[in-house]
Design an enzyme around this catalytic site. Structure first.
Site, mmCIF file in Angstrom:
data_model
loop_
_atom_site.group_PDB
_atom_site.id
_atom_site.type_symbol
_atom_site.label_atom_id
_atom_site.label_comp_id
_atom_site.label_asym_id
_atom_site.label_seq_id
_atom_site.Cartn_x
_atom_site.Cartn_y
_atom_site.Cartn_z
ATOM 1 N N GLY A 65 22.549 -19.811 -11.266
ATOM 2 C CA GLY A 65 21.377 -19.632 -10.415
ATOM 3 C C GLY A 65 20.118 -19.531 -11.244
ATOM 4 O O GLY A 65 19.821 -20.403 -12.073
ATOM 5 N N ASP A 66 19.340 -18.472 -11.037
ATOM 6 C CA ASP A 66 18.120 -18.249 -11.819
ATOM 7 C C ASP A 66 18.311 -17.144 -12.847
ATOM 8 O O ASP A 66 17.351 -16.548 -13.324
ATOM 9 C CB ASP A 66 16.955 -17.913 -10.892
ATOM 10 C CG ASP A 66 17.162 -16.595 -10.157
ATOM 11 O OD1 ASP A 66 18.348 -16.219 -9.967
ATOM 12 O OD2 ASP A 66 16.173 -15.951 -9.787
#
Length: 481
Positions: free
Chosen positions: A386-387
């Site tokens: 993800g981030d």
């Protein structure tokens, strides 16, 4: 015309000049050998012909001298002869000069008549020269009754310096403007003084050598025909023998450009060409095997890279990060401290929802590039998913100070606006930091400590960083360090 190899590189068909090919070189070598042998044979032949001709001319000139002496003795009965051991007349002996007025009155024959009788038998001209008071030889008459003024007895070029006009001579001499092969028969007194000489010719030098010229022309013509026939036969033979060579060269060229799909021709032959073709075929198989192994190796490296790197950002993934963290933990006992940072992007979900996943992916790529620009060569940044990202920072002197400095720069750099698909995007970052070995001596402990510090940073309002401390918990709120 060019062929194209498997890697799109042009494969040139090199066409060598004829004289640089094997066929050309062998043909030239054989032609030179034929020319050399032919020239040696021709030179030996010319030498033998020349020697034989000179012997024949000498014998003919001696016969002419005998004929001339016999004719003179029939007219001038007072003339005697001297001969050598073989019976060859080499001197005429006369008390009086031959051809003077007294001899004409006593015999009734003029010198021209006498010389004409001799010429009728020799079929060539005969000259009479008299010794002058000055000691030179002057023309008296000749069988063809030429103008006396036109006859000049000139240098007998082949006469040895030790040989005088009193001696018999056979060889070339120039009379007037023409050169003849002659016999020179001296007329001497009983006391040995020279009255004159009788010269008889067997022919002009140019006529005698005409046979040689004809022979040379025939030899040259024969040589040209032999060379043409040899060149034709050699070319046909060499072309047949070396016909496989260009195809084998092309096979080698294809192998050099990794084109190994076609088998090598002529491997069934039992001669040297077959041995060469078999060696080329073995090389082709080895190259094909090597190429296959290289492809397998490259494929394995690609899979290995994919297994350890994030497909989007090209950063190391969680697997590689964990391996690197384990290795760093093992080096801690040697006194090598390092920092572990976990951070994620603030407001990333908003960008993803409003601008789309493509914009979110572009944001992740550009953010990872900015982070990479802040790290030292020994540091490692990985995308965990993800981030969420993580960093292993190797400390040089003060681990805490270096961690604070890097985290501060991370916050500053990622707060600067991004240009994504024509939109100005602003995000932030929250960073959690754990120091090894202070905050843990295992990868699990360090990751958990960094994660607690990250949670603390988020609880403190995002856009900031926090360094782990023992009193932190997932529910605690601490100020920035």
């Amino acid at each position: 015309m060019q062929e194209v190899s498997a890697d799109n590189a042009p494969v040139s068909k090199v066409k060598l000049p004829w004289h640089r090919t094997v066929v050309g070189k062998v043909a030239i070598f054989m032609l030179l050998g034929v020319i050399f042998a032919y020239l040696i044979g021709a030179m030996l032949g010319f030498t033998m012909v020349e020697r034989s001709a000179r012997d024949q001319w000498g014998r003919e000139a001696q016969v002419n001298a005998q004929i001339v002496s016999a004719t003179i003795r029939r007219i001038y009965t007072s003339v005697a002869v001297r001969t050598d051991s073989t019976g060859q007349v080499n001197q005429l002996v006369s008390a009086r000069p031959i051809g003077d007025e007294d001899s004409v009155l006593s015999t009734g024959f003029s010198p021209i008549d006498v010389l004409a009788l001799a010429s009728a038998q020799t079929r060539h001209n005969v000259w009479l020269f008299a010794q002058s008071s000055s000691g030179t030889l002057t023309p008296v008459a000749d069988a063809f009754n030429s103008a006396v003024g036109d006859i000049v007895f000139l240098d007998i070029s082949e006469l040895p310096k030790s040989l005088s006009a009193n001696e018999f001579y056979v060889g070339f001499a120039r009379i007037g403007k023409e050169e003849h092969f002659v016999s020179s028969l001296p007329i001497i007194t009983p006391q040995g003084n020279l009255h004159g000489i009788v010269v008889s010719s067997i022919g002009l030098k140019s006529e005698l050598y005409q046979v040689h010229r004809d022979l040379i022309l025939k030899v040259v013509a024969s040589l040209v025909l032999v060379l043409l026939a040899t060149a034709l036969l050699v070319s046909m033979l060499m072309k047949r023998l070396f016909k496989p060579v260009p195809r084998l060269i092309r096979a080698l060229t294809h192998i050099a450009h990794n084109q190994t799909e076609h088998a090598t021709p002529y491997t069934q032959r039992s001669d040297e060409i077959g041995c060469m073709a078999q060696a080329i075929e073995a090389l082709r198989k080895k190259v094909a095997e090597r190429e296959h192994l290289l492809e397998v190796k490259e494929q394995a490296l690609r899979y290995q890279h994919l297994a350890h790197h994030d497909a989007l950002t090209k950063l190391p993934n969680r697997v590689q990060f964990n391996d690197a963290l384990q290795e760093a933990v093992m080096q801690v006992p040697d006194g090598t401290p390092f920092n572990v940072m976990i951070f994620d992007l603030d407001r990333f979900k908003t960008v993803n929802d409003t601008l789309g996943h493509a914009a979110g992916d572009a944001l992740l790529v550009e953010a990872s590039q900015r982070v990479q620009g802040l790290l030292e060569e020994s540091d490692l940044v990985a995308r965990l998913g993800g981030d969420e990202f993580s960093i292993i920072q190797h400390a040089n002197r003060d681990a805490l100070s270096e961690a604070n400095q890097l985290a501060r720069r991370l916050v500053e750099v990622l707060q600067e606006p991004f240009a994504i698909d024509g939109h100005e995007v602003r995000i932030g970052v929250s960073v959690g930091i754990a120091l090894a070995p202070r905050d843990g001596t295992s990868s699990h402990t360090l990751l958990r400590s960094a994660d607690v510090a990250l949670y603390t940073a988020k609880e403190m309002g995002r856009g900031r960083y926090a360094v782990f401390s023992p009193e932190m918990t997932m529910g605690a709120k601490h100020h920035d360090t």
